[in-house]
Design an enzyme around this catalytic site. Structure first.
Site, PDB file in Angstrom:
ATOM      1  N   HIS A   1      43.330  22.178  76.931  1.00  0.00           N
ATOM      2  CA  HIS A   1      44.641  21.755  77.444  1.00  0.00           C
ATOM      3  C   HIS A   1      45.242  20.646  76.594  1.00  0.00           C
ATOM      4  O   HIS A   1      44.550  19.698  76.243  1.00  0.00           O
ATOM      5  CB  HIS A   1      44.493  21.277  78.894  1.00  0.00           C
ATOM      6  CG  HIS A   1      44.409  22.414  79.858  1.00  0.00           C
ATOM      7  ND1 HIS A   1      43.290  23.229  79.929  1.00  0.00           N
ATOM      8  CD2 HIS A   1      45.302  22.918  80.732  1.00  0.00           C
ATOM      9  CE1 HIS A   1      43.504  24.169  80.829  1.00  0.00           C
ATOM     10  NE2 HIS A   1      44.709  24.018  81.323  1.00  0.00           N
TER      11      HIS A   1
ATOM     12  N   GLU B   1      56.475  23.054  81.800  1.00  0.00           N
ATOM     13  CA  GLU B   1      55.782  22.300  82.851  1.00  0.00           C
ATOM     14  C   GLU B   1      55.892  20.793  82.632  1.00  0.00           C
ATOM     15  O   GLU B   1      56.188  20.030  83.553  1.00  0.00           O
ATOM     16  CB  GLU B   1      54.308  22.713  82.891  1.00  0.00           C
ATOM     17  CG  GLU B   1      54.111  24.083  83.472  1.00  0.00           C
ATOM     18  CD  GLU B   1      52.841  24.763  82.992  1.00  0.00           C
ATOM     19  OE1 GLU B   1      52.124  24.198  82.140  1.00  0.00           O
ATOM     20  OE2 GLU B   1      52.558  25.865  83.473  1.00  0.00           O
ATOM     21  N   GLN B   2      55.682  20.374  81.378  1.00  0.00           N
ATOM     22  CA  GLN B   2      55.738  18.939  81.114  1.00  0.00           C
ATOM     23  C   GLN B   2      57.171  18.425  81.282  1.00  0.00           C
ATOM     24  O   GLN B   2      57.396  17.331  81.784  1.00  0.00           O
ATOM     25  CB  GLN B   2      55.165  18.628  79.726  1.00  0.00           C
ATOM     26  CG  GLN B   2      53.696  18.993  79.626  1.00  0.00           C
ATOM     27  CD  GLN B   2      52.956  18.235  78.527  1.00  0.00           C
ATOM     28  OE1 GLN B   2      53.365  17.168  78.075  1.00  0.00           O
ATOM     29  NE2 GLN B   2      51.812  18.771  78.111  1.00  0.00           N
TER      30      GLN B   2
ATOM     31  N   VAL C   1      43.611  16.563  83.040  1.00  0.00           N
ATOM     32  CA  VAL C   1      44.433  17.734  83.335  1.00  0.00           C
ATOM     33  C   VAL C   1      44.939  17.652  84.770  1.00  0.00           C
ATOM     34  O   VAL C   1      44.177  17.380  85.694  1.00  0.00           O
ATOM     35  CB  VAL C   1      43.638  19.049  83.130  1.00  0.00           C
ATOM     36  CG1 VAL C   1      44.498  20.262  83.507  1.00  0.00           C
ATOM     37  CG2 VAL C   1      43.178  19.155  81.679  1.00  0.00           C
ATOM     38  N   ILE C   2      46.244  17.846  84.910  1.00  0.00           N
ATOM     39  CA  ILE C   2      46.856  17.857  86.238  1.00  0.00           C
ATOM     40  C   ILE C   2      47.974  18.878  86.195  1.00  0.00           C
ATOM     41  O   ILE C   2      48.533  19.155  85.129  1.00  0.00           O
ATOM     42  CB  ILE C   2      47.389  16.442  86.602  1.00  0.00           C
ATOM     43  CG1 ILE C   2      47.733  16.334  88.087  1.00  0.00           C
ATOM     44  CG2 ILE C   2      48.612  16.083  85.752  1.00  0.00           C
ATOM     45  CD1 ILE C   2      47.949  14.869  88.550  1.00  0.00           C
TER      46      ILE C   2
ATOM     47  N   ALA D   1      51.379  19.778  86.208  1.00  0.00           N
ATOM     48  CA  ALA D   1      52.607  18.989  86.025  1.00  0.00           C
ATOM     49  C   ALA D   1      53.760  19.512  86.880  1.00  0.00           C
ATOM     50  O   ALA D   1      54.689  18.768  87.182  1.00  0.00           O
ATOM     51  CB  ALA D   1      52.997  18.987  84.551  1.00  0.00           C
TER      52      ALA D   1
HETATM   53  N1  LIG Z   1      46.801  17.826  80.256  1.00  0.00           N
HETATM   54  C1  LIG Z   1      47.573  18.535  81.117  1.00  0.00           C
HETATM   55  O1  LIG Z   1      47.467  18.362  82.332  1.00  0.00           O
HETATM   56  N2  LIG Z   1      48.445  19.436  80.557  1.00  0.00           N
HETATM   57  C2  LIG Z   1      49.287  20.196  81.334  1.00  0.00           C
HETATM   58  N3  LIG Z   1      49.375  20.274  82.657  1.00  0.00           N
HETATM   59  C3  LIG Z   1      50.370  21.190  82.976  1.00  0.00           C
HETATM   60  O2  LIG Z   1      50.742  21.511  84.088  1.00  0.00           O
HETATM   61  N4  LIG Z   1      50.905  21.694  81.816  1.00  0.00           N
HETATM   62  C4  LIG Z   1      50.267  21.091  80.770  1.00  0.00           C
HETATM   63  O3  LIG Z   1      50.472  21.248  79.555  1.00  0.00           O
END
Ligand SMILES: NC(=O)NC1=NC(=O)NC1=O
Length: 172
Positions: free
Chosen positions: A67, A87-88, A120-121, A123
């Site tokens: 990710h 998403e971001q 990771v979450i 977004a």
């Molecule tokens: N490190 C992340 O959480 N990356 C991301 N989360 C998302 O929902 N899209 C991403 O690119």
């Protein structure tokens, strides 16, 4: 695509269409194709969630390492996948103040140094304030806890991406 059309896809077409529902992890789509026919979008989503849950610890960490960072190097270079870009942006990560960006970058770095994989979450379900709070909170956890927390977020990201691809019959 309707679920009936999904069930007609051969493995190559299926991987082409669903290959990025788990970011940079075509394997997930390639692995679940053999579960077809899928009853509905929830069944398809559940098979990918089950695949992720069944991965060994190192496999889970590997999925997280695929990710891109939130507002990280790739995001700033405009090199994110289409899905991640959208998403971001939806979380407002493309309108961070200089302070917010340096805080996020610093926390992401701390997280990666501590756990060996990125934060990771999902977004699309968290605006930037929730992301910064989540990162600060989750930094306090153990690697085991964060591997599981990260995979839970990957499942949420995946579910939303699948819904973007598969229309439920009712909508037609
Ligand atoms: N490190 C992340 O959480 N990356 C991301 N989360 C998302 O929902 N899209 C991403 O690119």
């Amino acid at each position: 695509l309707t679920i009936a059309e999904v069930n007609k896809l051969d493995s190559e077409e299926f991987i082409e269409i669903f290959g990025n529902v788990v970011e940079n992890c075509k394997l997930a789509a390639a692995a679940v194709w053999s579960h077809k026919p899928f009853q509905d979008v929830d069944h398809l989503n559940q098979t990918i969630a089950d695949f992720l849950d069944a991965l060994p610890q190192k496999g889970k960490e590997g999925v997280l390492r695929c990710h891109p960072d939130l507002a990280g190097r790739l995001a700033q270079a405009g090199q994110l996948t289409a899905e991640s870009t959208q998403e971001q942006r939806s979380a407002g990560l493309d309108q961070l103040t200089q302070d917010e960006l340096s805080t996020l970058t610093d926390l992401n770095q701390q997280y990666k140094v501590k756990f060996g994989f990125p934060f990771v979450i999902c977004a699309r379900l968290n605006k930037k304030a929730a992301i910064l709070n989540g990162l600060t909170e989750r930094l306090k956890h153990s690697a085991e806890e964060e591997t599981l927390a990260g995979v839970e977020e990957v499942k949420k990201i995946c579910q939303l991406r699948i819904v973007d691809i598969v229309t439920s019959e009712a909508k037609l």
